[in-house]
Design an enzyme around this catalytic site. Structure first.
Site, mmCIF file in Angstrom:
data_model
loop_
_atom_site.group_PDB
_atom_site.id
_atom_site.type_symbol
_atom_site.label_atom_id
_atom_site.label_comp_id
_atom_site.label_asym_id
_atom_site.label_seq_id
_atom_site.Cartn_x
_atom_site.Cartn_y
_atom_site.Cartn_z
ATOM 1 C CD GLU A 246 -0.946 -3.047 10.754
ATOM 2 O OE1 GLU A 246 -1.020 -3.166 9.629
ATOM 3 O OE2 GLU A 246 -0.297 -3.632 11.645
ATOM 4 C CE1 TYR A 288 -1.982 0.233 -6.880
ATOM 5 C CE2 TYR A 288 -2.350 2.342 -6.198
ATOM 6 C CZ TYR A 288 -1.655 1.252 -6.044
ATOM 7 O OH TYR A 288 -0.484 0.778 -5.110
ATOM 8 C CB CYS A 313 7.528 10.675 -23.469
ATOM 9 S SG CYS A 313 8.422 12.088 -23.520
ATOM 10 C CE1 TYR A 342 0.136 3.448 0.402
ATOM 11 C CE2 TYR A 342 -2.214 4.378 0.488
ATOM 12 C CZ TYR A 342 -0.891 3.440 1.018
ATOM 13 O OH TYR A 342 -1.064 2.670 2.104
HETATM 14 C C1 LIG Z 1 -0.650 -0.504 3.394
HETATM 15 C C2 LIG Z 1 -0.745 -1.169 4.708
HETATM 16 C C3 LIG Z 1 -1.611 -0.608 5.401
HETATM 17 C C4 LIG Z 1 -2.349 0.506 5.426
HETATM 18 O O1 LIG Z 1 -3.002 0.554 4.133
HETATM 19 P P1 LIG Z 1 -4.315 1.809 3.927
HETATM 20 O O2 LIG Z 1 -4.985 1.280 2.852
HETATM 21 O O3 LIG Z 1 -3.318 3.088 3.276
HETATM 22 O O4 LIG Z 1 -4.847 2.294 4.993
HETATM 23 C C5 LIG Z 1 -1.820 -1.333 6.473
HETATM 24 N N1 LIG Z 1 -1.213 -2.388 7.018
HETATM 25 C C6 LIG Z 1 -0.521 -3.111 6.189
HETATM 26 C C7 LIG Z 1 0.304 -4.293 6.421
HETATM 27 C C8 LIG Z 1 -0.205 -2.369 4.877
HETATM 28 O O5 LIG Z 1 0.536 -3.097 4.012
#
Ligand SMILES: *Cc1c(COP(=O)(O)O)cnc(C)c1O
Length: 396
Positions: A246, A288, A313, A342
């Site tokens: 993912e 961050y 501001c 992001y």
């Molecule tokens: C945010 C997220 C991702 C992706 O994270 P990256 O740092 O953008 O690769 C994948 N899986 C879950 C469950 C997330 O919350």
């Protein structure tokens, strides 16, 4: 790190003139290259793009055309996935506090749910396909707010709970596909991933074979993808499972650049380079402490040290600190790199600042993929509750 991958400077100025600034630009070739790198490293794994990194429909459609599915964490994201033609097989519904609407739309589409707590077994629509998210309770090398797999994090069930949740899913008539882990974001060390995946593999003795092991995303831009993939494959094979991934940031970060115009300079003991973009367009430096490469798109003499500050501001409204840049002129363009993930996704309308436009560079031409908002867009949802005619009746 290049701040504006392969787009000629003259074309960046042309985009800024045509679409205005602040402006997010994306290089289609770099998007495709990032996906190719992922597919090369994780060959055979199913890829679900974590769309929270950048949900722009044009980017989603492009990924969809390459066979990528979507990891969604809100009803709005599920709606975006549906809008670009994704079916249930291609949608993962994730999140620690899912709403009724998320269960219902997920069920209507036949999406796959990622169960984040034991109680969810009773909340899933009947006959759901589901993964169980495990929190391996490890410390990883990233900013605290970006760590999701640490002890005390709100995500997932404990390794000890996971086998029982898989069993409960089956007993409730759901289809328990396997386990899920995602330890955080912007993580570079293969050993962090390796430790998390190994923690899951240890559960094999209690779970038996599984159909799917989903190892999430979180890969930092400099991360050793083949190294992470090796660890992931090893864990998946322990379960005899198919590997799912993912990625969010990794697929879109490099492709994106925030273009901002220099408003002017100010010297108060520190040198401030003032830009027309700030925290409302790119929150990551403030949220961050993220460091984005900045590239001056002007020619100048000797470099000086600057803090790049936005118009908000808020004293934390800095895009970069202590960066070496030549003296600019107002109107010069500054490119803030690695901003595709992001960036636009976290832009907001604080200060009634309309969210920026986004443009895609493809085949040597620009395509506007999100128009710039107007102030009226920002207050559109307030209309009706307060109208100009009410104001007229009550006088000034
Ligand atoms: C945010 C997220 C991702 C992706 O994270 P990256 O740092 O953008 O690769 C994948 N899986 C879950 C469950 C997330 O919350």
């Amino acid at each position: 790190m290049s701040a504006s991958p392969s787009i000629p400077r003259a074309d960046l100025y042309a985009a800024a003139d045509r679409f205005g600034t602040p402006l997010y630009v994306y290089d289609a070739a770099e998007l495709d290259a990032a996906l190719a790198r992922v597919q090369a490293a994780f060959g055979g794994a199913r890829v679900f793009y974590a769309m929270k990194a950048n949900p722009n429909l044009a980017l989603l459609a492009r990924l969809r055309a390459s066979g990528v599915g979507f990891e969604c964490v809100s009803a709005g994201e599920i709606a975006r996935a549906e809008h670009v033609g994704a079916g249930g097989e291609d949608i993962l519904v994730n999140g620690p506090a899912k709403s009724r609407e998320e269960y219902e739309t997920g069920a209507r589409l036949g999406a796959i749910f990622v169960v984040d707590r034991e109680e969810e077994v009773g909340l899933l629509p009947p006959g759901s396909r589901a993964l169980v998210r495990v929190n391996p309770a490890l410390n990883v090398s990233t900013h605290d707010h970006l760590a999701t797999g640490a002890a005390g994090s709100k995500f997932g069930v404990t390794p000890a709970q996971a086998p029982g949740v898989l069993r409960a899913l089956r007993e409730a008539g759901h289809h328990a596909l396997g386990l899920h882990v995602h330890i955080g974001s912007a993580i570079r060390l293969v050993t962090d991933f390796g430790a998390a995946f190994a923690r899951l593999a240890e559960l094999r003795a209690h779970t038996g074979e599984l159909e799917v092991l989903d190892v999430g995303g979180g890969w930092g831009l400099g991360a050793d993808l083949p190294g992470i993939a090796r660890e992931a494959r090893e864990a998946a094979s322990a379960f005899g499972a198919q590997l799912w991934v993912e990625p969010g940031r990794y697929l879109v970060a490099r492709a994106g650049t925030l273009l901002t115009r220099v408003v002017g300079t100010k010297r108060t003991g520190r040198n401030f380079l003032l830009t027309d973009a700030g925290m409302t367009e790119l929150l990551r430096p403030m949220l961050y402490g993220a460091v984005h490469p900045v590239t001056p798109l002007w020619d100048g003499g000797e470099a000086q040290t600057w803090d790049v500050a936005g118009p908000a501001c808020e004293s934390g409204d800095l895009l970069a600190r202590d960066v070496a840049l030549p003296e600019p002129n107002p109107g010069d363009l500054l490119a803030v790199g690695d901003a595709g993930a992001y960036g636009a996704a976290m832009s907001g309308s604080y200060l009634t600042r309309p969210r920026p436009a986004e443009a895609l560079w493809e085949g040597g031409a620009w395509r506007l993929i999100r128009r710039r908002e107007t102030p009226r867009d920002v207050w559109a949802a307030e209309m009706g509750a307060y109208t100009a005619s009410t104001h007229d009746r009550q006088g000034p």
